[in-house]
Structure formats: structure tokens, C-alpha cells
Design an enzyme around this catalytic site. Structure first.
Site, mmCIF file in Angstrom:
data_model
loop_
_atom_site.group_PDB
_atom_site.id
_atom_site.type_symbol
_atom_site.label_atom_id
_atom_site.label_comp_id
_atom_site.label_asym_id
_atom_site.label_seq_id
_atom_site.Cartn_x
_atom_site.Cartn_y
_atom_site.Cartn_z
ATOM 1 N N ASP A 66 -12.084 -10.598 0.195
ATOM 2 C CA ASP A 66 -13.332 -10.736 0.944
ATOM 3 C C ASP A 66 -14.386 -9.868 0.277
ATOM 4 O OD1 ASP A 66 -12.310 -8.289 1.957
ATOM 5 O OD2 ASP A 66 -11.973 -9.106 3.963
ATOM 6 N N HIS A 85 -10.325 -6.520 -1.602
ATOM 7 C CA HIS A 85 -11.341 -6.273 -0.564
ATOM 8 C C HIS A 85 -12.541 -5.604 -1.237
ATOM 9 C CE1 HIS A 85 -8.750 -7.446 2.701
ATOM 10 N NE2 HIS A 85 -7.795 -6.661 2.249
ATOM 11 N N ASN A 103 1.967 -5.212 -3.138
ATOM 12 C CA ASN A 103 0.598 -5.584 -2.771
ATOM 13 C C ASN A 103 -0.220 -4.329 -2.447
ATOM 14 O OD1 ASN A 103 -1.135 -7.909 -1.978
ATOM 15 N ND2 ASN A 103 -1.048 -7.037 0.079
ATOM 16 N N GLU A 150 -5.968 -10.967 -0.710
ATOM 17 C CA GLU A 150 -6.687 -10.719 0.563
ATOM 18 C C GLU A 150 -8.198 -10.643 0.325
ATOM 19 O OE1 GLU A 150 -5.196 -7.278 2.671
ATOM 20 O OE2 GLU A 150 -3.119 -7.734 2.161
ATOM 21 N N GLU A 191 0.802 -1.233 0.000
ATOM 22 C CA GLU A 191 0.000 0.000 0.000
ATOM 23 C C GLU A 191 0.836 1.287 0.000
ATOM 24 O OE1 GLU A 191 -2.597 -0.395 3.375
ATOM 25 O OE2 GLU A 191 -3.666 -2.104 2.526
HETATM 26 C C1 XIL Z 1 -5.658 -6.211 8.742
HETATM 27 C C2 XIL Z 1 -5.943 -7.387 9.667
HETATM 28 O O1 XIL Z 1 -6.863 -8.238 9.053
HETATM 29 C C3 XIL Z 1 -6.488 -6.876 10.979
HETATM 30 O O2 XIL Z 1 -6.619 -7.936 11.912
HETATM 31 C C4 XIL Z 1 -5.579 -5.796 11.561
HETATM 32 O O3 XIL Z 1 -6.167 -5.259 12.718
HETATM 33 C C5 XIL Z 1 -5.330 -4.704 10.548
HETATM 34 O O4 XIL Z 1 -4.821 -5.276 9.351
HETATM 35 N N1 XIL Z 1 -4.668 -4.660 3.980
HETATM 36 C C6 XIL Z 1 -3.619 -5.426 4.408
HETATM 37 C C7 XIL Z 1 -3.769 -6.278 5.620
HETATM 38 O O5 XIL Z 1 -2.604 -5.499 3.717
HETATM 39 O O6 XIL Z 1 -2.562 -6.430 6.308
HETATM 40 C C8 XIL Z 1 -4.828 -5.747 6.539
HETATM 41 O O7 XIL Z 1 -5.021 -6.704 7.586
HETATM 42 C C9 XIL Z 1 -6.098 -5.502 5.787
HETATM 43 C C10 XIL Z 1 -5.900 -4.483 4.710
#
Ligand code: XIL
Length: 369
Positions: A280, A246, A210, A278, A169
Site C-alpha cells: 500500500d 508498506h 515476510n 502487503e 517480522e
Molecule cells: C494488520 C491488519 O491489516 C489490521 O487489520 C490489524 O489490525 C493489524 O494487522 N504487517 C503484517 C500484517 O504482516 O499482518 C498487518 O496487518 C500489517 C503489517
């Protein structure tokens, strides 16, 4: 007497209404969804293996003590990524030592169960320990700290962690460099410094940039494209792009297949691997049968595109089951983003993913691939 009769009639009306419409908060009406207990094969992992594909999940070391969780994880997934246990906040919560124990437990679990491990993440603006954030490093000092950390961590799991999210990020939604500690202390070249250090520590590891919101065209997607294109031209060792993935049904869930494919194509044309790292798909509350169906359609679109694309070899979901997802505590008006529900029951999204894997196996058989 009259008053008592009045109270009785109110009670009867309430009972009748409850029987007709269901208890408030309970599943009711046409939009009802009743999960059924089903653990029958085929499992996602065995199908994915036939396709040389990874279906993975984000895990936490503390969850590995839950036998139900472990059973589903082992059965259904062939890759894992540490949700939090390989971040600075865990590994370097103390300024003076490295805490590898939680990450070690995950790697050991993965090896025992023949799962690929993604490491997440070596440099990020978030989840950095307070002692680090409070430093006022010069550029030289910051480079030494960043390189030192990456060297130590990547070396620790050398040959055991196949892929690393080296940088997470680094670009904001407008397409500008995010104002992280590394950006402030080091300047623009902190990204290539990070990739070079990781490559030096484990030349066989696949190194990823990422980020989120890369799945459709935007100033951010352009900026990330320009960034990695520039790195590649300079010979910086970068092998893949992680589309975090996401999504929320509030914004239409997973984009249309054409949009998604075009986004992968852009990075694939640079010779990069593209993975969904990641995934969802959040549901605005309340959860209903029709929203679960929409969620399943989102997962279907994603899997169809990912499985067909030669540059894509992995989809990892951000958690095994809804109960353990970050969504509820991060986006409180949404919930239930994963493939298994709070009780580890398979959701419609699970069956959509499985159908896609089965269909892809069939497609390749027909094509003789
Ligand atoms: C999130 C975790 O899922 C949480 O448990 C934590 O509190 C914060 O981070 N992008 C990412 C991940 O790259 O590392 C993040 O994970 C979600 C967003």
C-alpha cells in the site's frame, strides 16, 4: 438597519467566496480529481494470468458478504491472502480449540474463483491471544506449542494453501532479533523450528519469511539477508521472501527502481522467490489529484520492477479498496493507499498497474518470450 445591512454584506461575501473556491472539504481548484465510473476490461487478473503472475489482495471473511466488494475482487485479482483470519488471534482465540471457519470461507471462495491463496501468518510477535502471551513456557513447552499449532494449521489446509508466511517480522529496524514470545521462550532457533514444522506438514507448500522495510538497503535488510542465508546453508526449507511493501508518500513512496531491483537481486541470488505481499502507498491528508498521481507513479515503479524481475511472481495489495484499509486506523494522518477508492472506483494507481501489465505483455511479445 445599519447592522442588518452589515450582516447581509457578510453573507454575500461568504456565498461569493464559497462559489469561487468551493465548499470547504470539497474537491476544488486545479488539484481536483473526479473519479469516473469505469469497469471496462481488460481486468488486472486476466492480464496477470497471461504473465504467469499474481495480482492479489488481502481479504477478510466478513467482507465477502459485500456483493460490490466480491465483484471487484473476483474481476480484478487472481490471488488472495487473509488479512487477519489466519492469525493466532483468530484461529486460536480460545486456548482449547481451533477456529478455522473464517479461513475456510476464504479458501473456499478462492477455490471457487480460481485464485491462489497465501496463508498469513504462522508465527509473529503481534496479534497473539492473551492466554498465550500470559504463559510462562519453558523452551521445551514452547517448542511443543509452536510445532503443534503449525502442524495443525498447515495440515488443515494442506494442498489448498500454496504459500505460507511462516515467520513474520522477526527482525527489528536495527537488525536485531525482535523480542517476541517465541524468541523469549525458545531462543534463536525458533525460526528454523517453525519452517521445519510447516514443511513437514505440507512438503509442497512454499514457505516464506515476510517483513517490512526490506525494499531498500538498511541494517534490517542485511540482518534478514544473513538470517535466511544462514537458514539455507543449514538446509532449512525456506523458499521465498515477502517484501511487505508498506510505503508512504511522506517518505517518497516506492524507492527508485534501481534500489528496488538491487534489493530483490540480493535475495534472488540466494535462489529465493521474492514477492510483494502487503503493498500500500499511504497519502498524507488531504488527498489531492497531484498526490494521487504521485501514488500512481509509486505503484508504476513497483510493478515495472516486479514484472521484469524473473524471481518475482506476485504483487499483493493490502486490501481491495481504501475504505477497508488498515491505514486510516493505524496511521491517522494518512489515507487512501490502495487501487480502488471508498466507492470502488478505479484510482490513477489502478490504471498505472494495468498499464504496466499491458506493457509487460507487449514487451514479452516483442522479445518472443
Ligand atoms: C494488520 C491488519 O491489516 C489490521 O487489520 C490489524 O489490525 C493489524 O494487522 N504487517 C503484517 C500484517 O504482516 O499482518 C498487518 O496487518 C500489517 C503489517
Amino acid at each position: 438597519m445599519l447592522r442588518r445591512r452589515f450582516l447581509w454584506s457578510i453573507l454575500i461575501v461568504v456565498i461569493a467566496a464559497t462559489l469561487l473556491t468551493g465548499m470547504p472539504g470539497c474537491r476544488s481548484g486545479n488539484d481536483d480529481y473526479e473519479p469516473i465510473e469505469d469497469t471496462s476490461p481488460p481486468y488486472l487478473s486476466e492480464l496477470a494470468e497471461k504473465l504467469d503472475f499474481y495480482i492479489g489482495a488481502a481479504v477478510g471473511e466478513s467482507y465477502l458478504r459485500n456483493s460490490e466488494y466480491v465483484e471487484v475482487l473476483k474481476r480484478e485479482f487472481n490471488a488472495v491472502v487473509a488479512e487477519n483470519d489466519m492469525k493466532w488471534s483468530t484461529i486460536r482465540w480460545s486456548e482449547h480449540s481451533y477456529n478455522f471457519a473464517p479461513g475456510d470461507a476464504i479458501v473456499k471462495f478462492a477455490e471457487e474463483n480460481r485464485m491462489m491463496v497465501r496463508g498469513h501468518t504462522l508465527a509473529w510477535h503481534s496479534q497473539n491471544p492473551g492466554w498465550l502471551r500470559n504463559k510462562k513456557y519453558s523452551r521445551e513447552e514452547a517448542i511443543e506449542v509452536l510445532e503443534g499449532y503449525i502442524t495443525e494449521v498447515v495440515t488443515h489446509w494442506k494442498g489448498r494453501i500454496k504459500e505460507w508466511d511462516v515467520v513474520n517480522e522477526a527482525i527489528d529496524d536495527e537488525g536485531k532479533r525482535r523480542d517476541s514470545i517465541w524468541q523469549q521462550w525458545i531462543g534463536d532457533d525458533w525460526i528454523e523450528i517453525a519452517f521445519r514444522a510447516a514443511h513437514k506438514a505440507d512438503p509442497d507448500a512454499l514457505l516464506f519469511y515476510n517483513d517490512y522495510n526490506l525494499e531498500y538497503p538498511s541494517p534490517k535488510q542485511n540482518a534478514v539477508y544473513n538470517l535466511v542465508n544462514g537458514l539455507l546453508k543449514k538446509g532449512v526449507p525456506i523458499h521465498g521472501i515477502g517484501f511487505q511493501g508498506h510505503f508512504s508518500l511522506e517518505y517518497g513512496g516506492v524507492p527508485a527502481k534501481g534500489t528496488l531491483k538491487a534489493s530483490i537481486d540480493r535475495f534472488a541470488n540466494l535462489g529465493l522467490i521474492v514477492q510483494f505481499t502487503e503493498v500500500d502507498v499511504r497519502i498524507p491528508k488531504p488527498v489531492t489529484a497531484s498526490k494521487l498521481k504521485q501514488q500512481a507513479e509509486s505503484y508504476r515503479r513497483l510493478l515495472e520492477v516486479a514484472l521484469e524481475h524473473p524471481a518475482c511472481n506476485a504483487v499483493l495489495v493490502w486490501g481491495v479498496h481504501d475504505k477497508q484499509s488498515w491505514v486510516d486506523y493505524t496511521f491517522p494522518n494518512t489515507t487512501a493507499p490502495l487501487l480502488f477508492d471508498n466507492s470502488f472506483y478505479r484510482k490513477p494507481a489502478y490504471y498505472a498497474v494495468r498499464d504496466c501489465l499491458l506493457a509487460e505483455i507487449e514487451r514479452r511479445e516483442v522479445e518472443g518470450k
